[in-house]
Design a protein around this motif. Structure first.
Motif, short mmCIF file in Angstrom:
data_model
loop_
_atom_site.label_atom_id
_atom_site.label_comp_id
_atom_site.label_asym_id
_atom_site.label_seq_id
_atom_site.Cartn_x
_atom_site.Cartn_y
_atom_site.Cartn_z
N HIS A 218 27.90 47.87 -20.03
CA HIS A 218 28.67 49.05 -20.42
C HIS A 218 29.94 48.62 -21.14
O HIS A 218 30.89 48.14 -20.52
CB HIS A 218 28.98 49.87 -19.15
CG HIS A 218 29.60 51.19 -19.42
ND1 HIS A 218 30.00 52.04 -18.41
CD2 HIS A 218 29.91 51.82 -20.59
CE1 HIS A 218 30.52 53.13 -18.94
NE2 HIS A 218 30.50 53.02 -20.26
N ASP B 121 27.09 47.55 -14.84
CA ASP B 121 26.86 48.47 -13.73
C ASP B 121 25.58 48.08 -13.02
O ASP B 121 24.51 48.07 -13.62
CB ASP B 121 26.79 49.91 -14.26
CG ASP B 121 28.16 50.41 -14.71
OD1 ASP B 121 29.08 50.41 -13.88
OD2 ASP B 121 28.31 50.78 -15.89
N HIS C 156 31.96 45.91 -18.69
CA HIS C 156 31.52 45.59 -17.33
C HIS C 156 30.02 45.80 -17.26
O HIS C 156 29.39 46.26 -18.22
CB HIS C 156 32.26 46.45 -16.31
CG HIS C 156 32.03 47.91 -16.48
ND1 HIS C 156 32.80 48.69 -17.30
CD2 HIS C 156 31.09 48.74 -15.98
CE1 HIS C 156 32.37 49.93 -17.28
NE2 HIS C 156 31.32 49.99 -16.50
MN MN Z 1 30.18 51.81 -16.18
#
Ligand code: MN
Length: 145
Positions: free
Chosen positions: A35, A43, A41
């Motif tokens: 993401h 997920d 980051h």
């Molecule tokens: Mn996210």
């Protein structure tokens, strides 16, 4: 289980993300979505109890045994989110590009409120992992030796 927090954060007329619903299918699947939000980051999501239990992993899930990564628990996501990839529009919650980085199934070896042991069967991630709660929303995701 509820998706109230998930649904309150999003405007489904604008975002392509699924509104979704709680549904228990008996499957044990996982997904890792890369993401590119304001901060990149990964997920990490495990399908359980009719939702996707979700953690944001800033450095990505460990691929090597003995490596530990911070995993910040976030709101439960709908099971349908497991197939989501696309662009969350600017100005919306989580704005940015979402790509599926890995997916597969898992086996739950042990579960306590603050500690999950499981085996991942993904394309990238395979083997025995642990998620352990530390404090607040913080967990550690580690690949076991
Ligand atoms: Mn996210």
């Amino acid at each position: 289980m509820t998706l109230k927090e998930y649904q309150e954060k999003r405007r489904f007329a604008v975002t392509p993300e699924p509104a979704g619903e709680v549904k228990e299918t008996g499957e044990r699947r996982f997904v890792v979505q890369r993401h590119q939000a304001s901060r990149l980051h990964y997920d990490f999501r495990l399908q359980m109890e009719g939702v996707l239990k979700s953690w944001a992993v800033p450095k990505g899930p460990p691929e090597d045994p003995g490596v530990r990564r911070l995993a910040v628990q976030v709101e439960d996501h709908p099971v349908d989110y497991i197939d989501f990839a696309g662009e969350i529009p600017g100005g919306q919650y989580g704005a940015g590009k979402v790509e599926i980085w890995d997916r597969g199934s898992y086996e739950l070896e042990g579960v306590r409120p603050d500690h999950f042991d499981f085996v991942l069967h993904g394309e990238r991630l395979t083997g025995r992992y642990t998620l352990v709660h530390t404090r607040g929303d913080n967990w550690i995701l580690l690949k076991r030796r």
